[in-house]
Design a protein around this motif. Sequence first.
Motif, PDB file in Angstrom:
ATOM      1  N   GLY A   1      -5.332   2.589  -6.156  1.00 22.61           N
ATOM      2  CA  GLY A   1      -6.005   3.742  -6.733  1.00 22.61           C
ATOM      3  C   GLY A   1      -6.770   4.529  -5.688  1.00 22.61           C
TER       4      GLY A   1
ATOM      5  N   HIS B   1      -4.059  -3.055   3.426  1.00 24.35           N
ATOM      6  CA  HIS B   1      -4.958  -3.976   2.719  1.00 24.35           C
ATOM      7  C   HIS B   1      -4.462  -5.394   2.983  1.00 24.35           C
ATOM      8  CE1 HIS B   1      -6.271  -0.734  -0.392  1.00 24.35           C
ATOM      9  NE2 HIS B   1      -5.778  -0.165   0.696  1.00 24.35           N
TER      10      HIS B   1
ATOM     11  N   ASP C   1     -10.439   4.680   1.743  1.00 20.18           N
ATOM     12  CA  ASP C   1     -11.489   4.718   0.718  1.00 20.18           C
ATOM     13  C   ASP C   1     -11.837   3.292   0.284  1.00 20.18           C
ATOM     14  OD1 ASP C   1      -8.889   4.498  -0.264  1.00 20.18           O
ATOM     15  OD2 ASP C   1      -9.355   5.441  -2.172  1.00 20.18           O
TER      16      ASP C   1
ATOM     17  N   THR D   1      -3.260   6.663   0.462  1.00 22.12           N
ATOM     18  CA  THR D   1      -3.841   7.928  -0.004  1.00 22.12           C
ATOM     19  C   THR D   1      -4.932   8.388   0.963  1.00 22.12           C
ATOM     20  OG1 THR D   1      -5.527   6.860  -1.364  1.00 22.12           O
ATOM     21  CG2 THR D   1      -3.426   7.357  -2.439  1.00 22.12           C
ATOM     22  N   HIS D   2      -5.614   7.450   1.607  1.00 21.64           N
ATOM     23  CA  HIS D   2      -6.707   7.787   2.521  1.00 21.64           C
ATOM     24  C   HIS D   2      -6.482   7.054   3.833  1.00 21.64           C
ATOM     25  CE1 HIS D   2      -8.267   8.951  -1.339  1.00 21.64           C
ATOM     26  NE2 HIS D   2      -9.320   9.518  -0.768  1.00 21.64           N
TER      27      HIS D   2
ATOM     28  N   ARG E   1       0.818  -1.222   0.000  1.00 21.21           N
ATOM     29  CA  ARG E   1       0.000   0.000   0.000  1.00 21.21           C
ATOM     30  C   ARG E   1       0.843   1.259   0.000  1.00 21.21           C
ATOM     31  NH1 ARG E   1      -2.917   3.007   4.761  1.00 21.21           N
ATOM     32  NH2 ARG E   1      -4.498   4.143   3.599  1.00 21.21           N
ATOM     33  N   TRP E   2       0.412   2.213  -0.761  1.00 18.10           N
ATOM     34  CA  TRP E   2       0.942   3.575  -0.654  1.00 18.10           C
ATOM     35  C   TRP E   2      -0.269   4.412  -0.267  1.00 18.10           C
ATOM     36  CZ3 TRP E   2       6.029   5.162  -2.398  1.00 18.10           C
ATOM     37  CH2 TRP E   2       6.281   6.513  -2.145  1.00 18.10           C
TER      38      TRP E   2
HETATM   39  N1  GLU Z   1      -6.521   4.489  -1.712  1.00 17.09           N
HETATM   40  C1  GLU Z   1      -6.144   3.238  -1.094  1.00 17.09           C
HETATM   41  C2  GLU Z   1      -5.643   3.453   0.314  1.00 17.09           C
HETATM   42  O1  GLU Z   1      -5.297   4.540   0.716  1.00 17.09           O
HETATM   43  C3  GLU Z   1      -5.150   2.453  -1.954  1.00 17.09           C
HETATM   44  C4  GLU Z   1      -3.790   3.072  -2.051  1.00 17.09           C
HETATM   45  C5  GLU Z   1      -2.844   2.297  -2.973  1.00 17.09           C
HETATM   46  O2  GLU Z   1      -3.019   2.353  -4.210  1.00 17.09           O
HETATM   47  O3  GLU Z   1      -1.926   1.649  -2.444  1.00 17.09           O
HETATM   48  O4  GLU Z   1      -5.589   2.507   1.047  1.00 17.09           O
END
Ligand code: GLU
Length: 395
Positions: free
Chosen positions: A99, A86, A123, A76-77, A73-74
């Motif tokens: 995404g 995840h 998200d 974003t939310h 994971r990078w």
């Molecule tokens: N938007 C998602 C999050 O912040 C996925 C980020 C990703 O692409 O790693 O967990």
Amino acid sequence: MCGIVGILGSANVTERLVAGLARLEYRGYDSAGVAVLQPDGVAMRRAVGKLDSLRVTLAANPLSGLIGIGHTRWATHGAATEANAHPHHAGPVTVVHNGIIENYADLRAELTTGGAVFSSQTDTEVVAQICARMMAGGLEPVAAVAATLGRIMGAYALVFIFDGEDDLMIAARQGSPLAIGYGETDAAGDSEMFVGSDALALAAFSQHVSYLDDGDMAVLTHRRTVILDRAGAEVVRPVQEIVAESWAVDKGPYRHFMAKEIFEQPESIARALRGLVNHQNGCLKPLLAGVDFTTADRVVLVACGTAHYACHIAKYWIERFASLPVEIEIASEFRYRDLALSGREIAIFVSQSGETADTLAALKHLFIDKDTIFCRMWPHGAATDDAALVTGEER
Ligand code: GLU
């Protein structure tokens, strides 16, 4: 945008999931996790930091099974925490996502009003929660995922597995790349199947991949893979052979990928130029037939991060050698700005991976009609929709 690996296996998948994620480490990430189907449902292991932390977690609490998904994971939310890492799980649904779900706040509010309890700030969790709600309403997994995709907006590569479903994995793509890898078929006609956000992640398992198009949903079983387009029609995506060069995925003799990138610059530049130079006369080949630079009044370079820094070098060179004014835009700001455009600018979108979500979103924001985009990815040399150069007149 980080990494996804999914395996519908005929042997334990856990180590292979982590090995696949390791091949995506070069993209950077803040946390990682895997989910593997067990007889009593899907179990997850997640950890903040590098894959070694996940390996430690798995060593302390091993997990084995024949079907699983993994993610780097990078964020974003939501912060880089274990709860936000995840995969995400709700009811019988487990999902990984690359995404951004743009309408997640509205969906989260709606789900919360309906009684859903969230365990992360992401998200992504709304995707699991909506899909679980669809299934609670009586839909089968395929119909539930299709209905979920109808509710979400934004960029995603998603891979789902389900409690109790030992021969099913569903993948979907909109704006974030996703590849399907085909394993060897056994005497009974069954194959192991793989999903990856990057064909490199799959290179150790499968030499044959199909890339999903935007709007596609793939339903994978050991016997058959069905790809449906946005309209729900079954489609065939060409199967390509992967040629994975190991230099791209391991750290070699270097301590970390940044050192590798710095010391490999001469080799990388040589690779990038290899197909672009006419070795007979030492001149550059025409790069993009159909793009007339002589009519342009300026060049706009759009990029994030390191690619944005690279654009500053490009600005010096373009202004010096082509006498064209150059503006540099940060992709993440670009689509929220009111642009003063003459219609005669050339925009060049620059991305190290070809997959930077903000850069792709900026490209799509400005140039709705994909057919008028001239695409080229260097150093690979193959046409792709992930790197693009567009004339302003073609907006
Ligand atoms: N938007 C998602 C999050 O912040 C996925 C980020 C990703 O692409 O790693 O967990």
